[in-house]
Design a protein around this motif. Structure first.
Motif, short mmCIF file in Angstrom:
data_model
loop_
_atom_site.label_atom_id
_atom_site.label_comp_id
_atom_site.label_asym_id
_atom_site.label_seq_id
_atom_site.Cartn_x
_atom_site.Cartn_y
_atom_site.Cartn_z
N ASP A 67 0.85 -1.20 0.00
CA ASP A 67 0.00 0.00 0.00
C ASP A 67 0.89 1.24 0.00
O ASP A 67 1.28 1.75 1.06
N SER A 100 1.99 7.93 3.71
CA SER A 100 1.30 8.71 4.73
C SER A 100 2.01 8.59 6.09
O SER A 100 2.14 9.56 6.83
N THR A 101 2.47 7.39 6.39
CA THR A 101 3.22 7.17 7.64
C THR A 101 4.52 7.97 7.62
O THR A 101 4.89 8.59 8.63
N ASN A 135 0.31 4.37 -0.75
CA ASN A 135 -0.26 5.57 -0.14
C ASN A 135 -0.21 5.53 1.38
O ASN A 135 0.10 6.52 2.04
N LYS A 136 -0.51 4.34 1.93
CA LYS A 136 -0.49 4.20 3.39
C LYS A 136 0.94 4.34 3.92
O LYS A 136 1.17 5.00 4.93
#
Length: 324
Positions: free
Chosen positions: A251, A257-258, A253-254
């Motif tokens: 993932d 984001s982190t 995007n995830k």
């Protein structure tokens, strides 16, 4: 074999081993084979004479020294943990000898680099990329390189200074690597680096171990790593790698984001303590990687990342601005 498998499982669970699944699979298949624990580092070592070095200096001694350093780093057990052959930390030590002071004594610059594999990807993420310009040492060809945590200073301060510096950066490498797999996992290694700083060799030619000798030296790096004011840095190391880089394969995007959240955490540290050595060391290792991570992110996220990075890492500000 059941006991061995159980111990391996517990060790991997504790340290978030990067090769947990692979290790357990091998142990199940080859249940009757005794495990051999390798040393912790896979260090590539280069010793080279600088362009301004006296031509009368024998180049052969540097080849011997290069082999001795390689054996010192790779042949020594630095921890009590069991590292599988595939888990050895990839790192580079480049020693450029810049001056022959006579009496087998030299000055040099040392470049240290280390990496950490990203899960399910053929990619190595840089964890350390820095240069130490305060390396003075004595080396007589074929003399053994000796080091003891209990007697860092040794019998000859200038001879001991080389091994103290090599051991110091080994513990820094081990600590940063452990931080990236377990929350605050590197503390014990940073404390070993502190022990070396506290008991470092002392001579008029030696520098880099004391706080008054500059604001970018071995003293300040271990001080920052153990200072409670930088506690969030260790959270960043863990989240950036385990919850960011290691998850991007499934993932993107995830994971990104982190990492964006990690930049916000670092910015809070930066606001409290601007221009710290630890932040400089972090971005020296991560600048190119961060640029690539956010190059294809949504415009708003990319703009925010570029803004934060340009403020915290002025040296690479122009590079980050290109992302906008």
């Amino acid at each position: 074999m059941i006991t061995m498998a159980t111990n391996a499982f517990l060790w991997c669970a504790k340290y978030k081993s990067r090769y947990f699944v692979l290790l357990m699979s091998i142990m199940c298949i080859f249940a009757g084979i005794t495990t051999v624990h390798a040393q912790e580092l896979r260090a590539n070592v280069t010793v080279t004479p600088g362009a301004r070095l006296n031509n009368n200096t024998s180049r052969k001694v540097f080849t011997t020294l290069q082999n001795s350093i390689k054996e010192f780093l790779n042949g020594r057990r630095w921890t009590d943990e069991g590292f599988g052959a595939a888990e050895r930390i990839e790192c580079n030590f480049l020693l450029m000898v810049t001056e022959d002071l006579g009496n087998n004594t030299f000055r040099a610059n040392l470049t240290i680099q280390s990496t950490r594999p990203v899960y399910n990807a053929g990619y190595l993420s840089s964890t350390l990329n820095m240069q130490d310009v305060n390396v003075a040492f004595r080396y007589v060809e074929f003399q053994p390189l000796e080091f003891s945590d209990n007697r860092v200073v040794g019998n000859d301060p200038l001879a001991s200074n080389l091994t103290a510096i090599l051991a110091y950066y080994t513990y820094i490498i081990l600590g940063l690597d452990a931080d990236s797999f377990a929350a605050k996992g590197g503390d014990e290694y940073f404390k070993k680096a502190l022990n070396i700083v506290s008991n470092a060799p002392d001579a008029k030619e030696i520098s880099g171990w004391k706080p008054f000798e500059g604001n970018r030296n071995r003293y300040w790096l271990q001080d920052n790593l153990l200072n409670v004011k930088f506690s969030r840095f260790h959270d960043v190391m863990y989240q950036y790698h385990r919850q960011g880089m290691d998850l991007m394969y499934e993932d993107v995007n995830k994971g990104r984001s982190t990492i964006m959240n990690c930049l916000n955490m670092l910015y809070a540290v930066y606001q409290d303590i601007p221009n710290s050595m630890l932040m400089s060391v972090f971005f020296s290792a991560k600048a190119d990687e961060l640029q690539k991570i956010f190059a294809k992110s949504p415009p708003q996220e990319k703009s925010r990342a570029a803004q934060l990075l340009a403020q915290m890492d002025v040296t690479n500000a122009a590079k980050y601005q290109q992302m906008k």
